[in-house]
Design a protein around this motif. Structure first.
Motif, PDB file in Angstrom:
ATOM      1  N   ARG A 249     -26.851   8.913  -7.225  1.00  0.00           N
ATOM      2  CA  ARG A 249     -26.078  10.301  -7.192  1.00  0.00           C
ATOM      3  C   ARG A 249     -27.186  11.287  -7.883  1.00  0.00           C
ATOM      4  O   ARG A 249     -27.053  12.375  -7.477  1.00  0.00           O
TER       5      ARG A 249
ATOM      6  N   TYR B 261     -15.598   6.000  -0.541  1.00  0.00           N
ATOM      7  CA  TYR B 261     -15.547   4.638  -0.148  1.00  0.00           C
ATOM      8  C   TYR B 261     -14.333   4.506   0.717  1.00  0.00           C
ATOM      9  O   TYR B 261     -13.289   5.397   0.814  1.00  0.00           O
TER      10      TYR B 261
ATOM     11  N   ALA C 282     -11.685   4.587  -4.226  1.00  0.00           N
ATOM     12  CA  ALA C 282     -11.986   4.745  -5.512  1.00  0.00           C
ATOM     13  C   ALA C 282     -11.316   5.814  -6.478  1.00  0.00           C
ATOM     14  O   ALA C 282     -11.839   6.363  -7.284  1.00  0.00           O
TER      15      ALA C 282
ATOM     16  N   VAL D 291      -8.078   6.351  -8.803  1.00  0.00           N
ATOM     17  CA  VAL D 291      -7.194   5.633  -9.936  1.00  0.00           C
ATOM     18  C   VAL D 291      -5.750   6.288  -9.917  1.00  0.00           C
ATOM     19  O   VAL D 291      -5.572   7.482 -10.325  1.00  0.00           O
TER      20      VAL D 291
ATOM     21  N   GLU E  16      -3.272   5.764 -12.008  1.00  0.00           N
ATOM     22  CA  GLU E  16      -2.689   6.296 -13.142  1.00  0.00           C
ATOM     23  C   GLU E  16      -3.010   7.534 -13.660  1.00  0.00           C
ATOM     24  O   GLU E  16      -2.792   8.270 -14.673  1.00  0.00           O
TER      25      GLU E  16
ATOM     26  N   LEU F 166     -10.585   8.449 -20.836  1.00  0.00           N
ATOM     27  CA  LEU F 166     -10.193   8.626 -19.169  1.00  0.00           C
ATOM     28  C   LEU F 166     -10.832   7.385 -18.613  1.00  0.00           C
ATOM     29  O   LEU F 166     -10.360   6.915 -17.591  1.00  0.00           O
ATOM     30  N   HIS F 167     -11.980   7.219 -18.939  1.00  0.00           N
ATOM     31  CA  HIS F 167     -12.592   5.987 -18.260  1.00  0.00           C
ATOM     32  C   HIS F 167     -12.014   4.487 -18.628  1.00  0.00           C
ATOM     33  O   HIS F 167     -11.937   3.594 -17.694  1.00  0.00           O
TER      34      HIS F 167
ATOM     35  N   ILE G 293      -8.837   4.301 -19.032  1.00  0.00           N
ATOM     36  CA  ILE G 293      -7.668   4.236 -18.026  1.00  0.00           C
ATOM     37  C   ILE G 293      -8.308   3.794 -16.792  1.00  0.00           C
ATOM     38  O   ILE G 293      -7.563   2.811 -15.991  1.00  0.00           O
ATOM     39  N   ALA G 294      -9.343   4.397 -16.375  1.00  0.00           N
ATOM     40  CA  ALA G 294      -9.906   4.324 -14.875  1.00  0.00           C
ATOM     41  C   ALA G 294     -10.185   2.770 -14.950  1.00  0.00           C
ATOM     42  O   ALA G 294      -9.821   2.230 -13.961  1.00  0.00           O
TER      43      ALA G 294
ATOM     44  N   GLY H 294      -7.166   0.865 -14.642  1.00  0.00           N
ATOM     45  CA  GLY H 294      -6.170   1.175 -13.509  1.00  0.00           C
ATOM     46  C   GLY H 294      -6.877   0.700 -12.045  1.00  0.00           C
ATOM     47  O   GLY H 294      -5.990   0.231 -11.358  1.00  0.00           O
ATOM     48  N   ASN H 295      -7.987   1.020 -12.121  1.00  0.00           N
ATOM     49  CA  ASN H 295      -8.719   0.381 -10.864  1.00  0.00           C
ATOM     50  C   ASN H 295     -10.070   0.150 -10.936  1.00  0.00           C
ATOM     51  O   ASN H 295     -11.090   0.861 -10.955  1.00  0.00           O
TER      52      ASN H 295
ATOM     53  N   LEU I 156     -12.488  -1.713  -9.666  1.00  0.00           N
ATOM     54  CA  LEU I 156     -13.422  -1.491  -8.526  1.00  0.00           C
ATOM     55  C   LEU I 156     -13.873  -0.165  -8.236  1.00  0.00           C
ATOM     56  O   LEU I 156     -14.902   0.341  -8.129  1.00  0.00           O
ATOM     57  N   GLY I 157     -12.748   0.913  -8.232  1.00  0.00           N
ATOM     58  CA  GLY I 157     -12.811   2.114  -8.199  1.00  0.00           C
ATOM     59  C   GLY I 157     -13.609   2.900  -9.156  1.00  0.00           C
ATOM     60  O   GLY I 157     -14.391   3.493  -8.825  1.00  0.00           O
ATOM     61  N   ALA I 158     -13.218   2.364 -10.235  1.00  0.00           N
ATOM     62  CA  ALA I 158     -14.184   2.788 -11.513  1.00  0.00           C
ATOM     63  C   ALA I 158     -15.498   2.462 -11.151  1.00  0.00           C
ATOM     64  O   ALA I 158     -16.504   3.608 -11.489  1.00  0.00           O
ATOM     65  N   ARG I 159     -15.738   1.290 -10.843  1.00  0.00           N
ATOM     66  CA  ARG I 159     -17.307   0.960 -10.581  1.00  0.00           C
ATOM     67  C   ARG I 159     -17.811   1.640  -9.688  1.00  0.00           C
ATOM     68  O   ARG I 159     -19.205   2.235  -9.722  1.00  0.00           O
ATOM     69  N   GLU I 160     -17.287   2.027  -8.454  1.00  0.00           N
ATOM     70  CA  GLU I 160     -17.614   2.654  -7.468  1.00  0.00           C
ATOM     71  C   GLU I 160     -17.904   4.064  -7.868  1.00  0.00           C
ATOM     72  O   GLU I 160     -19.080   4.817  -7.195  1.00  0.00           O
ATOM     73  N   ALA I 161     -17.143   4.641  -8.711  1.00  0.00           N
ATOM     74  CA  ALA I 161     -17.408   5.987  -9.360  1.00  0.00           C
ATOM     75  C   ALA I 161     -18.367   5.988 -10.315  1.00  0.00           C
ATOM     76  O   ALA I 161     -18.916   7.049 -10.812  1.00  0.00           O
TER      77      ALA I 161
ATOM     78  N   ILE J 254     -18.895   4.522 -13.285  1.00  0.00           N
ATOM     79  CA  ILE J 254     -18.602   4.177 -14.689  1.00  0.00           C
ATOM     80  C   ILE J 254     -18.966   2.956 -14.948  1.00  0.00           C
ATOM     81  O   ILE J 254     -19.087   1.788 -14.327  1.00  0.00           O
TER      82      ILE J 254
ATOM     83  N   GLY K 291      -2.550  -2.974 -17.623  1.00  0.00           N
ATOM     84  CA  GLY K 291      -3.477  -1.934 -17.827  1.00  0.00           C
ATOM     85  C   GLY K 291      -3.415  -0.691 -17.090  1.00  0.00           C
ATOM     86  O   GLY K 291      -2.411  -0.430 -16.370  1.00  0.00           O
ATOM     87  N   GLY K 292      -4.196   0.426 -17.521  1.00  0.00           N
ATOM     88  CA  GLY K 292      -4.002   1.704 -16.751  1.00  0.00           C
ATOM     89  C   GLY K 292      -3.225   2.597 -17.520  1.00  0.00           C
ATOM     90  O   GLY K 292      -3.154   3.906 -17.229  1.00  0.00           O
TER      91      GLY K 292
END
Lengths: 259, 350
Positions: free
Chosen positions: A86, A94, A98, A100, A102, B214-215, B217-218, B221-222, B224-229, B231, B291-292
């Motif tokens: 990045r 993706y 990706a 969340v 919540e 925030l992280h 929660i991320a 909550g998700n 894989l998504g958090a890792r892809e972002a 985090i 979680g989340g």
């Protein structure tokens, strides 16, 4: 190609050479090479399981390749993480978005790039900007304070795209951005890609299954097959029928071999 | 109660009637906004219990009993704050009760055997709690053992260390720590609850207003998504394990100083009870085990409700034995209500 004397050609922003990646016993990619020029939109097609998403995840720093080179703006780089990629201007939408569930729309749009007034989040600034980005894109979402869980597939996709577009990305990787979209929302994303192309600042790799839509926006098409790029043509030189034939022919060949 | 909530929400969410509902609408909107907060249910329960017990026994809200209530809320609430952060990030710490028991012994060992000054001894003991948390986090995140199993092992390991090093005998509060320091850290009437409120306020802000929150929660909550972002999910999870360990240690020290004894029996049959009470407080307060999502203030209210029940039953003259029945029912009931209300919230407007 790089040694060519043609000065009017835009510079290459990305080149990958001989990329290989295996997961345990599965060889996802054996030898992939491709390039992307500044302001270009490259369509990447291939059957399910051809390794398109793996390739994208290598270019964006999520996976590290077993072999091969990645060259960004003429410099060879070893992408250590998503953050690292990045920082070089590579950003990704993706396939799984990706997002969340919540979190609110605006927190998702700024996930891991939050606006911070240390030590606190600057929620007001993020809300305002998120609202503005979505309006600019023509995405209709009632409130940026809604939880993402409450939105439709298309709205979610739009948020994921908006997030990357407005991150000042120079190289944008779109993994199936049209998958969950209705016709209207799909057109919106394609318009957005076209807008970005017209501005000429961003170079894009787009993965899609709908070849007609890919051809609508891209300058060039690459086919990923058997762990490598087997086909590379400009848009004017190809057609939906030809692309479909290429993928289907492979499937038929497999079937006759197997049966 | 749940039926009226449903009606209210349904009415508020339905089409607006034209005219004649101005004031009604304001009340209803306010009610709606209130009910949408996760802490709302548990706050109503807490207030309801106050009214009930106060009407049954007038000494319920007396000064002495309020001190009692605050002291049986605070330590559990402090441990619960850590559990909330962990639960939100998708993990749990079953070893918190053992860390709670070990920490005052650490203070005792450091002061009496190594001549460390009291304040540094307290700080070091809290850091030992963080270290235990780091161990939990490392085994869970890096070695990929589910936290339920990791921290179950850690519970016995740390509990065993307590019993071995103390020879299962209680210890005195070190002389150097007696007096001012002991009063500041637990002995003075309102000391525990003040620490508790500071900690709750701090971590409420952390969870709701900072990148860390925030992280967290991320990640829950998700993942894989958090890792892809991009985090750093490992750092977030291990960090929350460390916070939980540190808070458990601190709560243990406060509780030892208040009760004026360092008790190893908490690491025996009761070692799970501190942790389970804290997890129960978090869950009753509206934190999802999946979680989340979760709230620190809810956990404080959850701990308070449990203290009210324990204390109120005592005053009314019901033995402590049925308390667990009530606790069990309260956990089940609040979880069912939470799932139900979450669905309502989701169905309602934003």
């Amino acid at each position: 190609m790089t040694g060519g004397p043609n000065v009017t050609e835009p510079p290459e922003v990305l080149r990958v050479e001989h990329i290989a990646k295996r997961f345990g016993a599965v060889e996802a990619l054996s030898d992939v090479s491709l390039y992307l020029k500044k302001g270009e939109v490259l369509g990447l097609i291939g059957d399910n399981g051809a390794g398109k998403s793996t390739l994208i995840k290598i270019i964006c720093g999520f996976h590290q390749p077993d072999a091969g080179k990645i060259i960004v703006n003429g410099e060879e780089v070893t992408l250590k993480s998503v953050d690292h990629a990045r920082s070089l201007g590579i950003d990704t939408v993706y396939q799984d978005l990706a997002l969340v569930n919540e979190l609110t729309v605006y927190h998702n749009m700024f996930l891991n790039r939050e606006v911070v007034r240390w030590p606190l989040l600057n929620n007001r600034a993020m809300r305002k900007r998120a609202r503005q980005y979505l309006d600019d894109m023509g995405v209709r979402i009632q409130s940026v304070e809604a939880e993402v869980a409450k939105l439709s597939g298309g709205q979610r996709q739009a948020i994921a795209v908006a997030r990357s577009v407005y991150s000042d990305a120079k190289i944008l990787l779109l993994d199936e951005p049209l998958a969950a979209m209705g016709a209207k929302e799909g057109a919106l994303i394609l318009d957005l890609v076209r807008d970005l192309k017209d501005r000429g600042e961003v170079s894009i790799i787009i993965i899609a299954h709908n070849y007609a839509q890919v051809l609508e926006v891209c300058d060039r098409v690459n086919l990923l097959q058997h762990g490598g790029i087997t086909y590379d043509k400009r848009r004017a030189e190809t057609s939906v029928a030809e692309l479909t034939d290429l993928v289907v022919a492979e499937y038929r060949a497999h079937r006759t071999k197997g049966g | 109660m749940s039926e009226t909530i449903e009606n209210q929400v349904a009415a508020a969410g339905g089409p607006r009637q034209p005219g004649g509902v101005g004031r009604n609408l304001i009340v209803r909107t306010a009610f709606d906004a209130f009910m949408r907060r996760r802490e709302a249910t548990i706050l109503l329960v807490a207030i309801g219990l106050i009214i009930y017990f106060q009407s049954a026994r007038s000494e319920f809200l007396s000064h002495d009993n309020l001190v009692n209530l605050s002291q049986s809320t605070a330590p559990f609430a402090i441990v619960a704050v850590g559990q909330v952060l962990l639960l939100v990030s998708g993990e749990i710490d079953l070893s918190a009760g053992a860390t709670f028991t070990l920490a005052p012994f650490m203070v005792h060992y450091l002061i009496d055997f190594y001549g460390v000054f009291p304040i540094p001894a307290i700080v070091l003991s809290v850091l030992v709690g963080c270290l235990i948390g780091f161990g939990n986090g490392f085994v869970t995140v890096v070695l990929k053992v589910p936290s339920f199993v990791t921290t179950l092992g850690m519970l016995f390991l740390v509990g065993g260390i307590v019993l071995t090093t103390s020879h299962a005998f209680p210890a005195q509060i070190p002389e150097a720590a007696q007096g001012t320091i002991q009063r500041w850290f637990g002995l003075a009437e309102w000391s525990e609850i003040i620490w508790c409120l500071l900690i709750v306020a701090f971590f409420h802000v952390v969870l709701t207003r900072t990148r860390w929150g925030l992280h967290t929660i991320a990640v829950g909550g998700n993942l894989l998504g958090a890792r892809e972002a991009g985090i750093k999910t490992t750092r977030i999870k291990i960090g929350n394990f460390m916070i939980t360990g540190g808070l458990a240690a601190f709560a243990g020290i406060l509780e030892a100083f208040r009760t004026q004894t360092i008790d190893p029996s908490l690491s025996g049959a009761d070692f799970a009870s501190v942790m389970f009470t804290a997890v129960a407080a978090a869950v009753i307060g509206g934190t999802a085990l999946a979680g989340g999502s979760g709230t620190v203030i809810g956990a404080l209210l959850g701990a308070f409700v449990l203290a009210e029940l324990r204390n109120g039953f005592n005053l009314i003259g019901i033995s402590a034995n049925p308390f667990n029945i009530i606790l069990g029912l309260a956990i089940l009931g609040s979880m069912i209500l939470n799932v139900y209300l979450a669905n309502l919230r989701r169905a309602g407007r934003t």
